[in-house]
Design a protein around this motif. Structure first.
Motif, PDB file in Angstrom:
ATOM      1  N   ASP A 157       2.035   3.896   8.562  1.00  0.00           N
ATOM      2  CA  ASP A 157       2.311   3.294   8.304  1.00  0.00           C
ATOM      3  C   ASP A 157       0.542   2.159   7.204  1.00  0.00           C
ATOM      4  O   ASP A 157      -0.169   2.101   8.688  1.00  0.00           O
ATOM      5  CB  ASP A 157       2.710   2.021   9.444  1.00  0.00           C
ATOM      6  CG  ASP A 157       2.439   0.462   8.015  1.00  0.00           C
ATOM      7  OD1 ASP A 157       2.331   0.663   7.689  1.00  0.00           O
ATOM      8  OD2 ASP A 157       2.774   0.026   9.300  1.00  0.00           O
ATOM      9  N   ARG A 185      -0.903   0.207   6.402  1.00  0.00           N
ATOM     10  CA  ARG A 185      -1.518  -1.282   5.815  1.00  0.00           C
ATOM     11  C   ARG A 185      -2.035  -1.437   7.483  1.00  0.00           C
ATOM     12  O   ARG A 185      -1.965  -2.666   6.999  1.00  0.00           O
ATOM     13  CB  ARG A 185       0.344  -2.008   6.406  1.00  0.00           C
ATOM     14  CG  ARG A 185       1.684  -1.820   4.363  1.00  0.00           C
ATOM     15  CD  ARG A 185       2.469  -1.989   4.701  1.00  0.00           C
ATOM     16  NE  ARG A 185       3.806  -1.031   5.190  1.00  0.00           N
ATOM     17  CZ  ARG A 185       4.847  -1.301   5.556  1.00  0.00           C
ATOM     18  NH1 ARG A 185       5.605  -2.081   4.646  1.00  0.00           N
ATOM     19  NH2 ARG A 185       5.674  -0.134   6.678  1.00  0.00           N
ATOM     20  N   THR A 186      -2.153  -0.627   8.461  1.00  0.00           N
ATOM     21  CA  THR A 186      -2.667  -1.207   9.256  1.00  0.00           C
ATOM     22  C   THR A 186      -4.119  -0.943   9.435  1.00  0.00           C
ATOM     23  O   THR A 186      -4.448   0.199   8.492  1.00  0.00           O
ATOM     24  CB  THR A 186      -2.219  -0.834  10.746  1.00  0.00           C
ATOM     25  OG1 THR A 186      -2.134   0.648  10.418  1.00  0.00           O
ATOM     26  CG2 THR A 186      -0.629  -0.954  10.533  1.00  0.00           C
ATOM     27  N   ASN A 228      -6.464   2.977   8.108  1.00  0.00           N
ATOM     28  CA  ASN A 228      -7.322   3.514   6.575  1.00  0.00           C
ATOM     29  C   ASN A 228      -7.816   3.876   6.105  1.00  0.00           C
ATOM     30  O   ASN A 228      -8.440   4.518   6.946  1.00  0.00           O
ATOM     31  CB  ASN A 228      -8.587   1.880   6.430  1.00  0.00           C
ATOM     32  CG  ASN A 228      -9.995   2.384   7.795  1.00  0.00           C
ATOM     33  OD1 ASN A 228     -10.310   3.198   7.090  1.00  0.00           O
ATOM     34  ND2 ASN A 228     -10.051   2.464   9.058  1.00  0.00           N
ATOM     35  N   THR A 237      -6.555   0.486   2.860  1.00  0.00           N
ATOM     36  CA  THR A 237      -5.249   0.032   3.931  1.00  0.00           C
ATOM     37  C   THR A 237      -4.453  -0.532   2.139  1.00  0.00           C
ATOM     38  O   THR A 237      -4.677  -1.119   1.651  1.00  0.00           O
ATOM     39  CB  THR A 237      -5.196  -1.137   4.464  1.00  0.00           C
ATOM     40  OG1 THR A 237      -5.239  -2.472   4.149  1.00  0.00           O
ATOM     41  CG2 THR A 237      -6.282  -0.869   5.177  1.00  0.00           C
ATOM     42  N   ALA A 238      -3.071  -0.007   3.011  1.00  0.00           N
ATOM     43  CA  ALA A 238      -1.973  -0.300   1.864  1.00  0.00           C
ATOM     44  C   ALA A 238      -1.980  -1.771   1.913  1.00  0.00           C
ATOM     45  O   ALA A 238      -2.020  -2.329   3.312  1.00  0.00           O
ATOM     46  CB  ALA A 238      -0.686   0.308   1.556  1.00  0.00           C
ATOM     47  N   ARG A 239      -0.986  -2.690   1.223  1.00  0.00           N
ATOM     48  CA  ARG A 239      -0.664  -4.320   1.116  1.00  0.00           C
ATOM     49  C   ARG A 239       0.523  -3.942   0.708  1.00  0.00           C
ATOM     50  O   ARG A 239       0.945  -5.423   0.842  1.00  0.00           O
ATOM     51  CB  ARG A 239      -1.651  -4.444  -0.226  1.00  0.00           C
ATOM     52  CG  ARG A 239      -3.042  -4.676  -0.320  1.00  0.00           C
ATOM     53  CD  ARG A 239      -3.789  -5.250  -0.840  1.00  0.00           C
ATOM     54  NE  ARG A 239      -5.437  -5.638  -1.135  1.00  0.00           N
ATOM     55  CZ  ARG A 239      -5.594  -6.556  -2.373  1.00  0.00           C
ATOM     56  NH1 ARG A 239      -4.627  -7.456  -3.024  1.00  0.00           N
ATOM     57  NH2 ARG A 239      -6.890  -6.733  -2.299  1.00  0.00           N
ATOM     58  N   ASN A 240       1.240  -2.911   0.475  1.00  0.00           N
ATOM     59  CA  ASN A 240       2.706  -2.997   0.524  1.00  0.00           C
ATOM     60  C   ASN A 240       3.321  -2.118   1.036  1.00  0.00           C
ATOM     61  O   ASN A 240       3.000  -0.340   1.134  1.00  0.00           O
ATOM     62  CB  ASN A 240       3.503  -3.435  -0.975  1.00  0.00           C
ATOM     63  CG  ASN A 240       2.539  -2.598  -1.887  1.00  0.00           C
ATOM     64  OD1 ASN A 240       3.026  -1.805  -2.250  1.00  0.00           O
ATOM     65  ND2 ASN A 240       2.262  -3.183  -3.161  1.00  0.00           N
ATOM     66  N   ARG A 241       4.906  -1.433   1.210  1.00  0.00           N
ATOM     67  CA  ARG A 241       4.932  -0.542   1.526  1.00  0.00           C
ATOM     68  C   ARG A 241       5.049   0.955   0.109  1.00  0.00           C
ATOM     69  O   ARG A 241       5.071   2.062   1.136  1.00  0.00           O
ATOM     70  CB  ARG A 241       6.788  -1.480   1.456  1.00  0.00           C
ATOM     71  CG  ARG A 241       8.111   0.243   2.026  1.00  0.00           C
ATOM     72  CD  ARG A 241       9.081  -0.341   1.658  1.00  0.00           C
ATOM     73  NE  ARG A 241      10.211  -1.751   2.273  1.00  0.00           N
ATOM     74  CZ  ARG A 241      10.372  -2.354   1.840  1.00  0.00           C
ATOM     75  NH1 ARG A 241      10.653  -2.643   0.723  1.00  0.00           N
ATOM     76  NH2 ARG A 241      10.484  -3.225   2.140  1.00  0.00           N
ATOM     77  N   SER A 266       2.084   2.281   0.802  1.00  0.00           N
ATOM     78  CA  SER A 266       1.651   3.206   1.773  1.00  0.00           C
ATOM     79  C   SER A 266       2.773   4.420   1.779  1.00  0.00           C
ATOM     80  O   SER A 266       2.146   5.696   1.995  1.00  0.00           O
ATOM     81  CB  SER A 266       2.389   2.062   3.433  1.00  0.00           C
ATOM     82  OG  SER A 266       2.234   3.200   4.445  1.00  0.00           O
TER      83      SER A 266
END
Length: 474
Positions: A252, A254-255, A259, A264-268, A271
């Protein structure tokens, strides 16, 4: 005028742009005949010089025509009786083949006064009209990539078609997204045919069931309710012949703990994209989506992380096709990299995000020198013949590339090299490409079952609330 019904024997009149687009078009009409107007030969002759892809295609067409004329039967007049087209080895055998004819005489002007016959497109249209009158037993079809010429042909009563052989899909909506949502009852229906274990810090599942046969390797799977996200690693047939998938839980991104170069990813979907970009076993990644979804930022962050921190690649090469959106600004001075700089605005914008300097001029200069050492901007025109070893190649604006150009680029990859293609099929700037014929559509469809390739379609814009609102209402 009323156009003839299309049935029986057909005679296709080819426009210049068809042959410039695909030199093998001469061999694509199976048992039907084709005719090359004299003005098409003139336009081909005018376009044969240079190092562009179009010029190379023109020279290849000329070689094919020369080979066909050399193969004509002795004692026959090929200009009158036509030349049997035969088989092009890389296309494969076809049971029947038509003939190729060349225009050998001038035709009386049959066009309306509003269509000047001095224009090349109108001359081709006039040839088609004359053939329609002189050969009523055949259906005459004008084949052109030019929409306006096809419209004019329909107006004066000539059947006209686009060239469809380079079409990858009937509808771009059929292009896979790279991810799949599992049904709510998935675990209930598949738990009996499932094994799970951990190995080297990764969690794996082996799953059997009816859904598995619709999956493909490196497709991402998710289920909203259980916050489950995984990737298909392999699909094999079990002893009883039923397909079995090996899937692995995704990281994941997004955490903050995961990074990439501070991003970091902002959406699925972002990611998923970072999982593919950071996977050393995946050599080819395609990212497709609207402007503002983060394609360039994610690719650059992953490239810098792997090149500078992980030492997987010796260099990052960024390239794109130089098609301007508005008025051209003429020839640009300087070296290859300096000439490419105006086309790389998106690259520079994203580098500012990835290398913030907090108004420290010395820090800014040092950071830019570091990035300049690792990131090289190269022109598409000079890629042919090169082999890249242990490089990460980013191809931006790939929707403007043809399938042949895409093949030329990807086959430059040597051992240890990863290729990332990014594009938005809704923003094609070249005149003879469409969503279903774009080079990025072609590679996404062709690579979807290869174990070392992955694709993600990004859908959610992450620029600003202004950009998101504008993309929705404008």
């Amino acid at each position: 005028m009323v156009r003839k019904k299309i049935d029986g024997k057909r005679l296709f009149v080819l426009d210049t742009n068809v042959l410039m687009h695909d030199p093998t078009a001469l061999f694509r009409f199976e048992e039907h005949d084709i005719l090359i107007p004299m003005v098409v030969l003139e336009e081909l002759d005018a376009g044969k010089k240079g190092l562009s892809e179009v010029a190379r295609n023109v020279r290849q067409v000329s070689r094919y025509m020369d080979d066909l004329m050399s193969s004509a039967d002795e004692g026959e007049d090929p200009m009158v009786n036509g030349i049997h087209i035969g088989v092009l080895p890389q296309i494969g055998d076809v049971t029947k083949h038509g003939k190729i004819y060349f225009q050998i005489k001038e035709h009386m002007d049959r066009l309306p006064d509003s269509l000047p016959s001095s224009k090349a497109d109108n001359t081709i249209l006039n040839v088609a009209l004359a053939l329609q009158e002189n050969e009523p037993e055949k259906t005459i079809i004008l084949v052109s990539k030019d929409i306006n010429l096809r419209i004019k042909a329909n107006i004066v009563g000539v059947n006209a078609e686009d060239y469809f052989n380079d079409k990858v899909l009937d509808d771009v909506e059929q292009l896979h997204t790279g991810y799949y949502e599992l049904p709510e009852d998935f675990w209930d229906t598949h738990s009996r045919d499932m094994d799970s274990w951990k190995e080297d810090g990764h969690t794996y599942y082996k799953i059997k069931g009816p859904l598995v046969q619709d999956w493909f390797i490196n497709q991402c799977l998710y289920q909203e309710a259980d916050h489950f996200e995984a990737i298909v690693r392999s699909i094999e047939n079990d002893d009883d012949g039923s397909p079995t998938a090996l899937i692995e839980l995704l990281t994941d991104y997004r955490t903050d703990s995961h990074n990439i170069w501070g991003i970091t990813a902002r959406n699925r979907e972002q990611s998923y994209a970072l999982n593919l970009l950071m996977d050393p076993e995946i050599d080819f990644v395609t990212l497709q989506g609207p402007a503002g979804t983060g394609k360039t930022l994610l690719a650059l962050a992953a490239a810098l992380e792997q090149a500078i921190e992980l030492k997987r690649y010796k260099e990052i090469i960024v390239t794109r096709v130089t098609v301007s959106v508005g008025e051209d600004i003429g020839f640009l001075p300087g070296t290859e990299e300096e000439k490419m700089t105006p086309w790389m605005g998106a690259l520079m914008d994203n580098l500012e995000v990835l290398a913030p300097t907090d108004n420290d001029e010395w820090g800014a200069a040092a950071t830019h020198d570091l990035l300049r050492k690792w990131i090289k901007v190269r022109s598409l025109n000079f890629m042919r013949g090169r082999t890249f070893l242990n490089k990460l190649i980013i191809i931006d604006e790939a929707q403007n590339l043809t399938s042949k150009q895409m093949k030329t680029l990807i086959t430059r990859a040597g051992p240890g090299t990863k290729v990332v293609c990014m594009g938005n099929v809704a923003q094609i700037d070249t005149p003879y490409l469409a969503e279903t014929t774009s080079g990025i559509t072609y590679v996404v469809d062709r690579f979807k079952n290869w174990g070392h390739a992955g694709h993600i379609t990004l859908k959610r814009g992450e620029r600003s609330r202004l950009a998101d609102y504008a993309s929705d209402i404008l």
